[in-house]
Scaffold this active site. Structure first.
Site, short mmCIF file in Angstrom:
data_model
loop_
_atom_site.label_atom_id
_atom_site.label_comp_id
_atom_site.label_asym_id
_atom_site.label_seq_id
_atom_site.Cartn_x
_atom_site.Cartn_y
_atom_site.Cartn_z
N TYR A 140 0.82 -1.21 0.00
CA TYR A 140 0.00 0.00 0.00
C TYR A 140 0.86 1.26 0.00
O TYR A 140 0.42 2.31 -0.46
CB TYR A 140 -0.90 0.03 1.24
CG TYR A 140 -2.24 -0.62 1.06
CD1 TYR A 140 -2.33 -1.97 0.75
CD2 TYR A 140 -3.42 0.10 1.22
CE1 TYR A 140 -3.56 -2.58 0.60
CE2 TYR A 140 -4.64 -0.49 1.06
CZ TYR A 140 -4.72 -1.83 0.76
OH TYR A 140 -5.94 -2.42 0.61
N LYS A 189 2.82 -15.49 2.10
CA LYS A 189 2.96 -16.24 0.83
C LYS A 189 4.44 -16.58 0.72
O LYS A 189 5.13 -16.21 -0.24
CB LYS A 189 2.45 -15.37 -0.32
CG LYS A 189 2.36 -16.09 -1.66
CD LYS A 189 1.27 -17.14 -1.73
CE LYS A 189 1.37 -17.90 -3.04
NZ LYS A 189 0.43 -19.04 -3.11
N ASP A 221 -3.45 -18.16 0.25
CA ASP A 221 -4.48 -18.82 -0.57
C ASP A 221 -5.16 -19.93 0.24
O ASP A 221 -6.39 -20.08 0.22
CB ASP A 221 -3.90 -19.35 -1.88
CG ASP A 221 -2.59 -20.12 -1.72
OD1 ASP A 221 -2.00 -20.10 -0.62
OD2 ASP A 221 -2.15 -20.75 -2.71
N ASP A 245 -6.40 -6.87 4.11
CA ASP A 245 -7.53 -6.19 3.46
C ASP A 245 -8.47 -7.24 2.88
O ASP A 245 -9.68 -7.21 3.09
CB ASP A 245 -7.00 -5.26 2.36
CG ASP A 245 -8.14 -4.58 1.60
OD1 ASP A 245 -9.07 -4.09 2.27
OD2 ASP A 245 -8.10 -4.55 0.36
N ASP A 249 -12.33 -8.81 4.54
CA ASP A 249 -13.62 -8.76 3.84
C ASP A 249 -14.25 -10.15 3.80
O ASP A 249 -15.46 -10.32 4.00
CB ASP A 249 -13.45 -8.26 2.39
CG ASP A 249 -13.78 -6.78 2.25
OD1 ASP A 249 -13.53 -6.03 3.21
OD2 ASP A 249 -14.26 -6.37 1.18
C1 IPM Z 1 -10.43 -1.04 3.98
C2 IPM Z 1 -10.67 -0.44 2.63
C3 IPM Z 1 -9.52 0.48 2.28
C4 IPM Z 1 -8.26 -0.36 2.24
C5 IPM Z 1 -9.70 1.27 0.97
C6 IPM Z 1 -11.00 2.04 0.95
C7 IPM Z 1 -8.52 2.16 0.68
O1 IPM Z 1 -10.86 -1.43 1.68
O2 IPM Z 1 -10.32 -0.28 4.96
O3 IPM Z 1 -10.36 -2.25 4.07
O4 IPM Z 1 -7.98 -1.02 1.24
O5 IPM Z 1 -7.55 -0.37 3.25
MG MG Z 2 -10.97 -3.40 2.50
#
Ligand code: IPM
Ligand code: MG
Length: 353
Positions: A140, A189, A221, A245, A249
């Protein structure tokens, strides 16, 4: 007197932070402490008002407070701006500017919402995972760019971690594992990436200080697969910015309700920034339908971690649990319960506190 800076952001951000602030005020009154709220601009709202997603003034106000409560940033209105002018750049910028290297993203089954999970969860199969994501390093923030080779257009991003960066996030994860069920899984990884081999080596070295913690390693993975196969095998997961990240999710989705999940982003010491895991949901902004619970639970993390008001935090969490069997916003609605909007749900939480 504590000071909390609120960054409402975009989309449903202003609505959900408003509700969380109401809850914080109610908890403060009940448990006899005071919070002074300050407001500053971030994301699209800041672009519209002053032409940049992260104004200097916002960083200054956040640094002068005990904690920051953030709604969400972004929306279609700003999607065509260049990378460093987008609302998301404001979010990455504030994490970096405040040194928030440790991102805690819990994901668990809320018992009343068990049927909302896309997984078949039996009566005993539950999960409660804490993902610890490194937040201010890795790909990042590495060098990136575009170039041309032999007349062909190319682009690159760089993954880079220093030993101290890995050590400090590993330590946070080991400490958390000690306070939970004593298991830590480090995700990398290492079969391909040199930065991952270095990550694994470093985590192993830190583990010598924590003999009580059972440490395991998974390739990312495989971890993605294990999370949907048997999420209950995990206690704490520690991983890099990018892998964290993605996996957070995935973990959020298997809980069945991204509208329920809070997060904390911490630096050393007690300062932190708290925000829901979900985004700014521009499609429902202003309709009064948004689920305020993820932001309210983020406020509970703020009470516990930054303000050390543990009883107040527990009261908020208990109220959220209880409200789920009374009423629901549309995202988690089930037949037989009362349909509620953003404000009504918050009113109920407050009356239970
Ligand atoms: C998160 C989001 C952010 C990230 C984006 C919006 C930049 O997806 O907080 O997980 O990738 O960190
Ligand atoms: Mg995110």
């Amino acid at each position: 007197m504590y000071k909390v800076t609120v960054l409402e952001g975009d989309g449903i951000g202003p609505e959900i932070t408003r509700e969380a602030v109401r809850v914080l005020k109610a908890a403060a009154e009940k448990y006899n402490f005071n919070i002074d709220f300050d407001y500053a601009l971030l994301g699209g709202a800041a672009i519209d008002a002053v032409g940049t997603p992260l104004p200097e003034d916002t960083v200054k106000r956040c640094k002068a407070s005990d904690a920051v409560l953030l709604g969400a940033v972004g929306g279609p209105k700003w999607d065509n701006l260049s990378g460093d002018m987008r609302p998301e750049a404001g979010l990455l910028g504030i994490r970096k500017a405040l040194g928030l290297y440790a991102n805690l993203r819990p994901s668990k089954v809320f018992k009343p919402l068990k049927n909302a999970s896309p997984l078949k969860l039996g009566d005993t199969a539950c999960f409660d995972v804490m993902i610890v994501r490194e937040l201010t390093g890795g790909i990042y923030f590495g060098k990136r760019g575009r170039f041309e080779r032999d007349g062909v257009a190319c682009a690159f991003d760089t993954e880079e971690y220093s030993q101290p960066e890995i050590e400090r996030i590993a330590e946070i994860a080991f400490e958390l594992a000690m306070s939970r069920n004593g298991r830590l899984c480090s995700v990398d990884k290492a079969n391909v990436l040199e930065s991952s081999r270095f990550w694994r080596e470093t985590v192993l070295r830190v583990s010598e200080k924590y003999p009580e913690v059972e440490l395991s390693h998974l390739y990312v993975d495989n971890c993605a697969m294990q999370l949907v196969k048997a999420p209950w095998q995990f206690d704490v997961i520690v991983t890099s910015n990018l892998f964290g990240d993605i996996l957070s999710d995935e973990a959020a989705m298997i809980s069945g309700s991204i509208g329920m999940l809070p997060s904390a982003s911490l630096s050393s010491g007690s300062f932190g920034l708290y925000e829901p895991v979900h985004g700014s949901a521009p499609d429902i902004a202003g309709t009064g339908k948004a689920n305020p619970l993820a932001t309210i639970l983020s406020a509970a993390m703020l009470l516990k971690i930054s303000l050390k008001q543990e009883a107040a935090a527990a009261a908020v969490e208990g109220a959220v649990d209880a409200v789920l069997s009374q009423m629901r916003t549309p995202d988690i609605y089930e037949d037989g319960l009362r349909k509620a909007g953003t404000c009504e749900m918050t009113d109920a939480v407050i009356s239970l506190i």
